[in-house]
Write a protein that holds these residues in place. Structure first.
Motif, PDB file in Angstrom:
ATOM      1  N   ARG A 165       0.823  -1.206   0.000  1.00 21.19           N
ATOM      2  CA  ARG A 165       0.000   0.000   0.000  1.00 21.19           C
ATOM      3  C   ARG A 165       0.856   1.254   0.000  1.00 21.19           C
ATOM      4  NH1 ARG A 165      -4.387   1.610   4.556  1.00 21.19           N
ATOM      5  NH2 ARG A 165      -2.498   2.184   5.664  1.00 21.19           N
ATOM      6  N   VAL A 168       1.922   1.831  -3.613  1.00 21.52           N
ATOM      7  CA  VAL A 168       0.819   2.371  -4.420  1.00 21.52           C
ATOM      8  C   VAL A 168       0.576   3.829  -4.031  1.00 21.52           C
ATOM      9  CG1 VAL A 168      -1.670   2.175  -4.850  1.00 21.52           C
ATOM     10  CG2 VAL A 168      -0.251   0.121  -4.797  1.00 21.52           C
ATOM     11  N   SER A 169       0.682   4.120  -2.743  1.00 19.98           N
ATOM     12  CA  SER A 169       0.481   5.500  -2.290  1.00 19.98           C
ATOM     13  C   SER A 169       1.561   6.425  -2.851  1.00 19.98           C
ATOM     14  CB  SER A 169       0.502   5.569  -0.758  1.00 19.98           C
ATOM     15  OG  SER A 169      -0.454   4.700  -0.225  1.00 19.98           O
ATOM     16  N   ARG A 171       2.971   6.131  -5.729  1.00 21.04           N
ATOM     17  CA  ARG A 171       2.599   6.443  -7.117  1.00 21.04           C
ATOM     18  C   ARG A 171       1.394   7.363  -7.153  1.00 21.04           C
ATOM     19  NH1 ARG A 171       1.330   0.992  -8.671  1.00 21.04           N
ATOM     20  NH2 ARG A 171       0.583   1.841 -10.619  1.00 21.04           N
ATOM     21  N   ALA A 172       0.478   7.179  -6.198  1.00 20.45           N
ATOM     22  CA  ALA A 172      -0.709   8.042  -6.153  1.00 20.45           C
ATOM     23  C   ALA A 172      -0.305   9.485  -5.851  1.00 20.45           C
ATOM     24  CB  ALA A 172      -1.670   7.534  -5.091  1.00 20.45           C
ATOM     25  N   ASP A 175       0.252  11.751  -8.722  1.00 24.99           N
ATOM     26  CA  ASP A 175      -0.969  12.099  -9.456  1.00 24.99           C
ATOM     27  C   ASP A 175      -1.678  13.277  -8.798  1.00 24.99           C
ATOM     28  OD1 ASP A 175      -0.833  10.337 -11.475  1.00 24.99           O
ATOM     29  OD2 ASP A 175      -2.338   8.939 -10.743  1.00 24.99           O
ATOM     30  N   LEU A 179      -5.624  14.671  -3.127  1.00 20.65           N
ATOM     31  CA  LEU A 179      -6.542  13.523  -3.095  1.00 20.65           C
ATOM     32  C   LEU A 179      -6.008  12.420  -2.183  1.00 20.65           C
ATOM     33  CD1 LEU A 179      -9.193  12.505  -4.253  1.00 20.65           C
ATOM     34  CD2 LEU A 179      -7.934  11.509  -6.152  1.00 20.65           C
ATOM     35  N   ASN A 183      -7.939  10.738   0.991  1.00 17.32           N
ATOM     36  CA  ASN A 183      -8.086   9.299   1.220  1.00 17.32           C
ATOM     37  C   ASN A 183      -7.649   8.909   2.629  1.00 17.32           C
ATOM     38  OD1 ASN A 183      -8.779   7.274  -1.182  1.00 17.32           O
ATOM     39  ND2 ASN A 183      -7.927   9.154  -2.032  1.00 17.32           N
TER      40      ASN A 183
ATOM     41  N   ARG B  99     -12.537  14.728 -11.452  1.00 17.43           N
ATOM     42  CA  ARG B  99     -12.548  13.288 -11.173  1.00 17.43           C
ATOM     43  C   ARG B  99     -11.631  13.023  -9.982  1.00 17.43           C
ATOM     44  NH1 ARG B  99     -16.164  14.072 -13.809  1.00 17.43           N
ATOM     45  NH2 ARG B  99     -16.334  13.950 -16.069  1.00 17.43           N
ATOM     46  N   GLY B 100     -12.183  12.596  -8.916  1.00 13.12           N
ATOM     47  CA  GLY B 100     -11.381  12.358  -7.714  1.00 13.12           C
ATOM     48  C   GLY B 100     -10.712  11.006  -7.721  1.00 13.12           C
ATOM     49  N   ILE B 101      -9.923  10.762  -8.751  1.00 11.85           N
ATOM     50  CA  ILE B 101      -9.225   9.466  -8.853  1.00 11.85           C
ATOM     51  C   ILE B 101      -7.745   9.711  -9.156  1.00 11.85           C
ATOM     52  CG2 ILE B 101     -11.265   8.237  -9.687  1.00 11.85           C
ATOM     53  CD1 ILE B 101      -9.796   8.374 -12.490  1.00 11.85           C
ATOM     54  N   PHE B 102      -6.960   8.661  -9.039  1.00 11.96           N
ATOM     55  CA  PHE B 102      -5.540   8.723  -9.427  1.00 11.96           C
ATOM     56  C   PHE B 102      -5.418   8.118 -10.824  1.00 11.96           C
ATOM     57  CE2 PHE B 102      -5.699   8.251  -4.790  1.00 11.96           C
ATOM     58  CZ  PHE B 102      -5.102   9.441  -4.425  1.00 11.96           C
ATOM     59  N   PRO B 103      -5.255   8.940 -11.850  1.00 13.00           N
ATOM     60  CA  PRO B 103      -5.350   8.416 -13.224  1.00 13.00           C
ATOM     61  C   PRO B 103      -4.264   7.416 -13.597  1.00 13.00           C
ATOM     62  CG  PRO B 103      -4.690  10.733 -13.213  1.00 13.00           C
ATOM     63  CD  PRO B 103      -5.079  10.391 -11.817  1.00 13.00           C
ATOM     64  N   ASN B 104      -3.109   7.472 -12.925  1.00 12.66           N
ATOM     65  CA  ASN B 104      -2.036   6.541 -13.312  1.00 12.66           C
ATOM     66  C   ASN B 104      -2.075   5.230 -12.536  1.00 12.66           C
ATOM     67  OD1 ASN B 104      -0.517   7.873 -15.413  1.00 12.66           O
ATOM     68  ND2 ASN B 104      -0.122   9.441 -13.869  1.00 12.66           N
ATOM     69  N   LEU B 105      -3.008   5.098 -11.618  1.00  7.34           N
ATOM     70  CA  LEU B 105      -3.155   3.825 -10.900  1.00  7.34           C
ATOM     71  C   LEU B 105      -4.274   3.018 -11.552  1.00  7.34           C
ATOM     72  CD1 LEU B 105      -2.992   4.828  -7.110  1.00  7.34           C
ATOM     73  CD2 LEU B 105      -1.118   4.419  -8.699  1.00  7.34           C
ATOM     74  N   THR B 106      -4.217   1.712 -11.361  1.00  8.01           N
ATOM     75  CA  THR B 106      -5.319   0.885 -11.857  1.00  8.01           C
ATOM     76  C   THR B 106      -6.533   1.094 -10.952  1.00  8.01           C
ATOM     77  OG1 THR B 106      -4.708  -0.976 -10.479  1.00  8.01           O
ATOM     78  CG2 THR B 106      -3.694  -0.893 -12.657  1.00  8.01           C
ATOM     79  N   GLU B 109      -5.900  -0.477  -7.686  1.00  6.80           N
ATOM     80  CA  GLU B 109      -5.010   0.310  -6.820  1.00  6.80           C
ATOM     81  C   GLU B 109      -5.719   1.540  -6.261  1.00  6.80           C
ATOM     82  OE1 GLU B 109      -0.685  -0.867  -8.796  1.00  6.80           O
ATOM     83  OE2 GLU B 109      -1.871   0.749  -9.669  1.00  6.80           O
ATOM     84  N   TRP B 112      -7.561   0.383  -3.431  1.00  7.46           N
ATOM     85  CA  TRP B 112      -6.630   0.091  -2.339  1.00  7.46           C
ATOM     86  C   TRP B 112      -6.310   1.359  -1.539  1.00  7.46           C
ATOM     87  CZ3 TRP B 112      -1.516  -3.132  -3.355  1.00  7.46           C
ATOM     88  CH2 TRP B 112      -1.054  -3.639  -2.139  1.00  7.46           C
ATOM     89  N   MET B 113      -6.193   2.474  -2.273  1.00  7.03           N
ATOM     90  CA  MET B 113      -5.893   3.751  -1.597  1.00  7.03           C
ATOM     91  C   MET B 113      -6.966   4.105  -0.565  1.00  7.03           C
ATOM     92  SD  MET B 113      -3.053   5.104  -2.405  1.00  7.03           S
ATOM     93  CE  MET B 113      -3.250   6.796  -1.834  1.00  7.03           C
ATOM     94  N   THR B 115      -8.251   2.309   1.559  1.00  2.00           N
ATOM     95  CA  THR B 115      -8.091   1.628   2.847  1.00  2.00           C
ATOM     96  C   THR B 115      -7.362   2.500   3.869  1.00  2.00           C
ATOM     97  OG1 THR B 115      -6.002   0.598   2.220  1.00  2.00           O
ATOM     98  CG2 THR B 115      -8.010  -0.635   1.721  1.00  2.00           C
ATOM     99  N   ARG B 158     -15.467   5.550  -3.152  1.00  2.00           N
ATOM    100  CA  ARG B 158     -14.848   5.841  -1.863  1.00  2.00           C
ATOM    101  C   ARG B 158     -15.907   6.234  -0.838  1.00  2.00           C
ATOM    102  NH1 ARG B 158     -12.055  10.509  -0.054  1.00  2.00           N
ATOM    103  NH2 ARG B 158     -12.029  11.341  -2.167  1.00  2.00           N
TER     104      ARG B 158
END
Lengths: 731, 247
Positions: A165, A168-169, A171-172, A175, A179, A183, B99-106, B109, B112-113, B115, B158
């Motif tokens: 995690r 992944v964080s 990499r997030a 972006d 955000l 989270n 868009r409240g997302i991370f565009p480079n993550l699947t 993933e 997963w964020m 959590t 979310r």
């Protein structure tokens, strides 16, 4: 066959080291958006620390490794994040890059301060002398460890970034860090971990490669160029492709070491430059980036004012005359580059400041100018200077054409690759011919340069050359300012602000970029030619990448879009620093840290230092009485100095006192004048608040009076216009 | 923050209170003393024209922007100065504008964020895919390549997966087709029916008339009116066309 295998192993070992360093680079870029030029320098510091603990103090290997790799390298990464990178939010890519380049320069200076250069520091490999027999060939334990470590790191990073995690964080975070907060995660902590892991990887690379090279701060730090090339294969984001790139580069170097004929002068120097050639080619394969649209940046560079430029030109010429007539020959040689290399600094203003492009090769273009004047300026022929400009601009165009579609980091890397290719290879070649063109270089040593002769007058003394440089600096300053005022200049600034908007207006983006790059290279060539004349004889080492970086840093620190920043850079690097260095060896050592550390602080004031000085001098500039008095006082000091009533130190101190006193008096007069009874409405809202009058509160005649006072309009004849207190002025 | 519910039928418990909140950018104040209350289990819509300060109000509430004066009170505790991540872990879920997302993550993933807010991974997956089954085929797609509607579903996931006490939505409808917007607001209604309080900002006011229990009207950084959405609806035209008087 055995030779092939041996050099394959050599190549793979190099690949493994580059892969480790490059993976740290990719990790920090992909997780924080900052390209860390100082990655190699962190590895260099870790390698020095390891040498200190293991070999100088004799600590056991595991403890030395834990301290240098487990503690120091991640701590440097964390410190960089906490102390520097967090302040870079909202700054341009150029600023961020300058900060990381400055960090590299600072770490090199720091290492040279702690570990005195020139001393031999032998460093044995892990399990020195032990070899593993693979059947078809044998490899050393060190080589085996290096390759295994790289494989483990590849697997570990892959696992970290995709299967944990925190990975992944990370990499997030690049972006959208806001955000990430929403989270429930902590972006600052995540960025800190990225930097710590990046620092650790740099340390691993540094310690693995240092025993096979000499422990030298500059060359170890520049290993990063090889790692960049690997990272470019992965477009700075893909770790697997970065590892592929590292293998290509390492094997190429290995095979060149094995098979390149060592007795051939043309090829001997090619091996160290091979990587940058690969880097250059890899950059050509980078797809066209998307056009940048408007970004909200903290940097702001107003166009130069005409009166300000005239004043700058006059100050430069007067300073040239004063320096030329008061300094002895040795000092003239020491401080000579203030204006000649100042012109090289000036070449960065249109490129970096106006167009937002980055070039780390300006001193290389200066080297080309130096070569041109050395080979074509015989007996002081002005043709040498003309050719210096033309040849540097021509080479600039050739470099620019393939890489100009790139911006930011890629362009910086391409120009750094070009500079290193010149340093390591081309400048060290013997003369050669390409068809009918005979290319003459530094002749494997240095070349002599004749002083300029114009209309029978020969600039054959250091004093004459310094005055010439000052006059040329002033003229080029005016040229650069005129460029900013021109349609072309506005186009460059518009492109810097938003390429996408320019494209929609129908502007061709390619040719202005190539044009400004060529112009900038030409100006650098002119500066290099004058510098060469001052030196009389030049060698390629004067124009290498590391020597050029402080100029680049100081121009950006001064405020890259301001013409005054070139004077700031030239004055600090070749005036103030050498002057204060004469006060003692301790200050000389502290001076060596100056360019790096000032660049590192850029994030706090991205618009540069010149506006700060300019604002401080504002009241003085607008007060002709105090200005004239200061001029007279300085002129008197100058006359007394010429009459040898006192020496140069006293002269410098007196000039400083006159300047400071004039600034203080002008400031007092300005503040008392603004509140005086004869100044209209007296104290009122600040000028900035006045801009909101009409929006935040009704407009009144008192506001109008205050506005006229601030804009100094009392003297303007309104030709009987009636003033309407609310609606403004009707004709 | 404790989770809201429908247990406060007689005297609604106040989950969120903004009292005289002021905030601004670069010294220019854009919120001039905003008062706002969201009771447990209630859906409140903030309406108003561009520049009214709606999004800034949400940012202040979520800890993304500091209030220069006034009180931000959540579940009876003054939370001025609390960081956005701390509030998120305590049950406040803001889905930001765009868009409240991370565009480079699947997609996986991105889920997963979620959590980080304190919910286990299997629960996040189960709840998200239960409400948005379309996402189950897209788990390994890079989320930046999804359609606008799919991306907004992922963002909304979310709000469902982390079981927040307060869901805050900023311009959910932006750039989406009307049918997708209807579907998303249907989900908002379901979330609210489950007991979660919802505070939403929507420039296209009529979209939220059927979803919101109450509405507040903001103009130029002030709350100028509040009440039942239908009561506010009549005053919208005047506010949007610029005729609304400041208090």
């Amino acid at each position: 066959m055995e030779k092939f295998l041996i050099f394959t192993v050599v190549g793979l070992t190099l690949s493994a080291t580059y892969a480790v360093i490059a993976s740290g680079l990719v990790l920090t870029y992909a997780t924080t958006g900052i390209f860390n030029f100082s990655q190699g320098a962190i590895g260099m510091v870790a390698a020095f620390a390891y040498w200190q603990l293991r070999f100088d103090w004799g600590w056991p290997t595991p403890i030395a490794l834990v301290v240098s790799l487990g503690l120091l390298a991640p701590a440097i990464g964390l410190a960089i994040d906490r102390g520097i990178m967090r302040g870079l939010r909202g700054t341009s890519e150029a600023t961020r890059l300058v900060v990381s380049i400055s960090l590299m320069v600072a770490l090199i200076a720091l290492a040279n301060l702690v570990w005195e250069p020139g001393r031999s520091r032998p460093m044995s490999t892990f399990f020195e002398g032990s070899r593993v027999d693979l059947g078809i060939t044998t490899i050393t334990y060190h080589q085996a460890i290096t390759i295994v470590v790289a494989v483990l790191i590849a697997a570990g990073l892959r696992f970290l970034l995709h299967n944990t995690r925190i990975g992944v964080s990370m990499r997030a975070n690049v972006d959208d860090d806001a955000l990430v907060l929403l989270n429930g995660a902590q972006p600052k902590r995540i960025a800190g971990i990225s930097w710590a892991v990046g620092g650790f990887l740099a340390g691993v690379g540094g310690i693995l490669i240092a025993p096979t090279l000499s422990l030298e701060a500059g060359s170890l730090s520049l290993l990063i160029i090889n790692a960049y090339a690997a990272a470019i294969f992965g477009r700075l984001r893909s770790l697997p492709l970065t590892f592929v790139g590292a293998i290509v580069i390492g094997l190429t170097e290995g095979y060149l070491a094995g098979y390149l004929p060592g007795d051939n002068q043309y090829f001997a120097a090619f091996r160290p430059a091979a990587t940058v050639v690969i880097l250059f080619v890899a950059l050509l394969l980078v797809p066209n980036p998307r056009l940048r649209s408007r970004a909200h940046l903290r940097e702001y560079f107003p166009p130069p004012s005409r009166s300000g430029m005239v004043m700058l030109a006059v100050v430069v010429v007067v300073a040239g005359v004063v320096l030329a007539t008061t300094l002895d020959t040795v000092s003239l040689i020491t401080y000579g580059p203030v204006f000649s290399l100042g012109i090289v600094a000036l070449s960065l203003v249109p490129l970096v400041g106006f167009a937002g492009q980055i070039s780390l090769a300006q001193l290389s273009f200066a080297g080309i100018g130096a070569l041109a004047v050395a080979h074509h300026g015989h007996d002081g022929s002005p043709l040498g200077l003309v050719l210096a400009v033309v040849l540097a601009a021509a080479v600039g165009t050739v470099v620019a054409l393939p890489v100009m579609r790139l911006t930011g980091i890629y362009l910086a890397l391409a120009t750094a690759a070009f500079a290193v290719a010149l340093d390591r290879w081309l400048f060290n070649l013997p003369d050669f011919s390409v068809g009918p063109v005979h290319v003459r270089l530094f002749g494997l040593g240095s070349v002599s340069v004749d002083p300029l002769r114009i209309l029978g007058h020969e600039f054959d003394s250091p004093a004459a050359l310094l005055m010439l440089s000052a006059v040329v600096f002033a003229a080029v300053s005016l040229l650069v300012a005129a460029l900013r005022w021109s349609r072309f200049g506005r186009q460059l600034v518009a492109m810097r602000d938003s390429e996408a908007a320019c494209a929609t207006f129908g502007l061709n983006l390619m040719w202005p970029r190539v044009g400004v790059f060529a112009l900038s290279a030409g100006i650098a060539g002119l500066g290099g030619a004058l510098y060469a004349m001052q030196l009389g004889s030049v060698a390629p080492a004067r124009f290498d990448l590391l020597n050029g970086l402080p100029i680049f840093i100081l121009v950006v620190v001064g405020g890259a879009g301001l013409v005054g920043s070139a004077l700031f850079a030239g004055g600090i690097l070749y005036g103030v620093l050498p002057l204060t260095a004469t006060l003692g060896p301790v200050i000389a050592k502290i001076n060596s840290l100056f360019p790096g550390f000032t660049g590192v602080g850029l994030g706090r004031n991205p618009s540069g230092a010149v506006p700060v000085f300019s604002a401080a001098a504002g009241p003085l500039r607008n007060d002709p009485v105090v200005l004239a008095s200061m001029g007279v006082a300085m002129a008197v000091c100058y006359v007394l100095r010429l009459a040898e009533v006192f020496g140069n130190w006293a002269f410098v101190v007196l000039l400083g006192v006159a300047l400071v006193a004039a600034m203080v008096v002008a400031r007092r007069r300005s503040s008392s004048g603004a509140q005086g009874p004869g100044q209209g409405a007296g104290a009122g809202p600040d000028p900035e608040d006045l801009e909101w009058v009409g929006v935040t509160e009704p407009f009144t005649p008192a506001h109008l009076a205050r506005m006229e006072q601030v804009l100094d309009l009392q003297s303007v004849d309104l030709e009987g216009a009636e003033l309407d207190p609310v609606g403004g002025r009707d004709a | 923050m404790s989770h809201g519910g429908n247990d406060a039928a007689s005297t609604p418990r106040r989950l969120v209170e903004l009292r005289g909140v002021r905030a601004g950018y670069d010294g220019i104040e854009v919120l001039h003393g905003v008062d706002l209350t969201v009771c447990a289990g209630e859906v409140v819509a903030i309406l108003g024209p561009n520049g009214a300060g709606k999004s800034t109000t949400l940012k202040v509430l979520a800890g993304l922007h500091p209030a220069s004066a006034g009180d931000v009170v959540i579940a009876g505790r003054r939370v001025n100065g609390a960081t956005a991540d701390a509030l998120a872990r305590r049950g406040l879920c803001l889905i930001p504008e765009g868009r409240g997302i991370f565009p480079n993550l699947t997609v996986r993933e991105n889920l997963w964020m979620m959590t980080h807010a304190g919910v286990e991974r299997p629960q996040v997956l189960e709840r998200s895919l239960h409400c948005f089954p379309q996402l189950s085929d897209l788990l390994d797609r890079t989320s930046g390549t999804l359609s606008g509607g799919q991306q907004q579903m992922l963002a909304m996931a979310r709000g469902l997966a982390t079981d927040p006490a307060l869901l805050v939505l900023d311009e959910l409808s932006m750039g989406l087709a009307p049918l997708v917007v209807d579907s998303l607001y249907e989900t908002v209604r379901q979330v609210a029916d489950g007991g979660t309080s919802v505070l939403l900002v929507e420039q296209f006011a009529r979209i939220v008339m059927d979803v919101a229990d109450s509405a507040v009207l903001m103009v130029q950084g002030h709350v100028v009116d509040s009440g039942h959405p239908r009561e506010i609806e009549g005053k919208l035209t005047q506010a949007y066309l610029g005729g609304q008087e400041n208090p």
